[in-house]
Each structure stands twice: as C-alpha cells, then as structure tokens.
Design a protein around this motif. Structure first.
Motif, PDB file in Angstrom:
ATOM      1  N   VAL A  50       0.853  -1.184   0.000  1.00  0.00           N
ATOM      2  CA  VAL A  50       0.000   0.000   0.000  1.00  0.00           C
ATOM      3  C   VAL A  50       0.890   1.235   0.000  1.00  0.00           C
ATOM      4  N   SER A  51       0.480   2.256  -0.768  1.00  0.00           N
ATOM      5  CA  SER A  51       1.290   3.469  -0.829  1.00  0.00           C
ATOM      6  C   SER A  51       0.447   4.664  -1.242  1.00  0.00           C
ATOM      7  N   GLY A  52       0.949   5.835  -0.903  1.00  0.00           N
ATOM      8  CA  GLY A  52       0.360   7.065  -1.417  1.00  0.00           C
ATOM      9  C   GLY A  52       0.801   7.333  -2.838  1.00  0.00           C
ATOM     10  N   ARG A  53       1.917   6.743  -3.227  1.00  0.00           N
ATOM     11  CA  ARG A  53       2.409   6.931  -4.600  1.00  0.00           C
ATOM     12  C   ARG A  53       1.532   6.135  -5.564  1.00  0.00           C
ATOM     13  N   ASN A  54       1.636   6.417  -6.854  1.00  0.00           N
ATOM     14  CA  ASN A  54       0.811   5.683  -7.812  1.00  0.00           C
ATOM     15  C   ASN A  54       1.331   4.253  -7.986  1.00  0.00           C
ATOM     16  N   VAL A  55       0.462   3.405  -8.499  1.00  0.00           N
ATOM     17  CA  VAL A  55       0.757   1.976  -8.606  1.00  0.00           C
ATOM     18  C   VAL A  55       1.978   1.714  -9.486  1.00  0.00           C
ATOM     19  N   GLU A  56       2.079   2.422 -10.601  1.00  0.00           N
ATOM     20  CA  GLU A  56       3.215   2.190 -11.502  1.00  0.00           C
ATOM     21  C   GLU A  56       4.538   2.512 -10.809  1.00  0.00           C
ATOM     22  N   SER A  57       4.574   3.602 -10.060  1.00  0.00           N
ATOM     23  CA  SER A  57       5.781   3.964  -9.313  1.00  0.00           C
ATOM     24  C   SER A  57       6.087   2.914  -8.246  1.00  0.00           C
ATOM     25  N   LEU A  58       5.047   2.458  -7.557  1.00  0.00           N
ATOM     26  CA  LEU A  58       5.235   1.437  -6.523  1.00  0.00           C
ATOM     27  C   LEU A  58       5.767   0.138  -7.121  1.00  0.00           C
ATOM     28  N   ARG A  59       5.231  -0.254  -8.259  1.00  0.00           N
ATOM     29  CA  ARG A  59       5.700  -1.469  -8.933  1.00  0.00           C
ATOM     30  C   ARG A  59       7.169  -1.323  -9.325  1.00  0.00           C
ATOM     31  N   ARG A  60       7.526  -0.159  -9.857  1.00  0.00           N
ATOM     32  CA  ARG A  60       8.895   0.077 -10.331  1.00  0.00           C
ATOM     33  C   ARG A  60       9.904   0.061  -9.174  1.00  0.00           C
ATOM     34  N   VAL A  61       9.637   0.800  -8.107  1.00  0.00           N
ATOM     35  CA  VAL A  61      10.630   0.901  -7.030  1.00  0.00           C
ATOM     36  C   VAL A  61      10.686  -0.346  -6.155  1.00  0.00           C
ATOM     37  N   SER A  62       9.559  -1.052  -6.025  1.00  0.00           N
ATOM     38  CA  SER A  62       9.564  -2.242  -5.170  1.00  0.00           C
ATOM     39  C   SER A  62      10.183  -3.445  -5.875  1.00  0.00           C
ATOM     40  N   GLY A  63      10.022  -3.496  -7.194  1.00  0.00           N
ATOM     41  CA  GLY A  63      10.492  -4.661  -7.930  1.00  0.00           C
ATOM     42  C   GLY A  63       9.604  -5.885  -7.723  1.00  0.00           C
ATOM     43  N   LEU A  64       8.471  -5.696  -7.057  1.00  0.00           N
ATOM     44  CA  LEU A  64       7.544  -6.798  -6.771  1.00  0.00           C
ATOM     45  C   LEU A  64       6.371  -6.728  -7.750  1.00  0.00           C
ATOM     46  N   LYS A  65       6.614  -7.200  -8.940  1.00  0.00           N
ATOM     47  CA  LYS A  65       5.650  -7.049 -10.027  1.00  0.00           C
ATOM     48  C   LYS A  65       4.446  -7.980  -9.924  1.00  0.00           C
ATOM     49  N   THR A  66       4.531  -9.028  -9.111  1.00  0.00           N
ATOM     50  CA  THR A  66       3.439  -9.999  -9.042  1.00  0.00           C
ATOM     51  C   THR A  66       2.515  -9.791  -7.848  1.00  0.00           C
TER      52      THR A  66
END
Length: 102
Positions: A50-66
């Motif tokens: 969960v984040s305040g940032r947008n989903v695409e940014s969260l996917r990119r920085v976390s590296g947890l695409k699944t």
C-alpha cells in the motif's frame, strides 16, 4: 479436504515502513533481504503493498511485479481480483489534481 484461506491479510505500507523515506521517492528501494522476505510471506498469506504513490511507481521501485498493489491513497489498485476501489473517471480526476498540486 479443502484447504481453507488464511484468516487475515497483510497490508504493508511501502514508504517509511518497508523502506526509509528518501528525498527523491525514486530512491526508496527495498533491500534484497526485504524483497525476498516479502515474496516468501506472500506464498503463505495474502499480502498487499500500500502506498500514497501511484501503482506504476510502486511497482517500479519495489520490484515486486506480481504482488497486489494499492496506490494513490486508495484510488488505484493492481492485481486485486474482484475489487474496485474507484471508477476510471475518479482516477483521471485524482491524477489531474495530484499533478496540479505537485
């Protein structure tokens, strides 16, 4: 015998919880250890980042695409089967307002 679902779900905040706050949010990256731990946990229990940032940014920085992700303070989500958090019109309006504030 039918396997029952776990009685709870992990909803984990990203910035400031799983990672330290960074001056540049794109630098908030998970350590390899934390990423591995989250993947291991997600194989045993439902887990949502969960984040305040947008989903695409969260996917990119976390590296947890699944993993399922909730971003933009709940206005958007990815990989949450059968769950709708907002309408497409609400998401467009939120993105415009967020961009204007930024």
């Amino acid at each position: 015998m039918r396997k029952s679902r776990p009685p709870f779900v992990f909803l984990l905040d990203y910035d400031g919880t799983l990672t330290d706050f960074e001056r540049n949010p794109d630098h908030s990256r998970l350590t390899p250890f934390t990423r591995g731990l989250l993947l291991k946990l997600s194989r045993k229990f439902p887990l949502v980042l969960v984040s305040g940032r947008n989903v695409e940014s969260l996917r990119r920085v976390s590296g947890l695409k699944t993993l399922p992700l909730v971003g933009s303070h709940g206005f958007e989500a990815s990989r949450l089967p059968g769950v709708t958090l907002s309408t497409p019109a609400q998401r467009r309006l939120y993105r415009r307002e967020a961009a204007a504030l930024w």
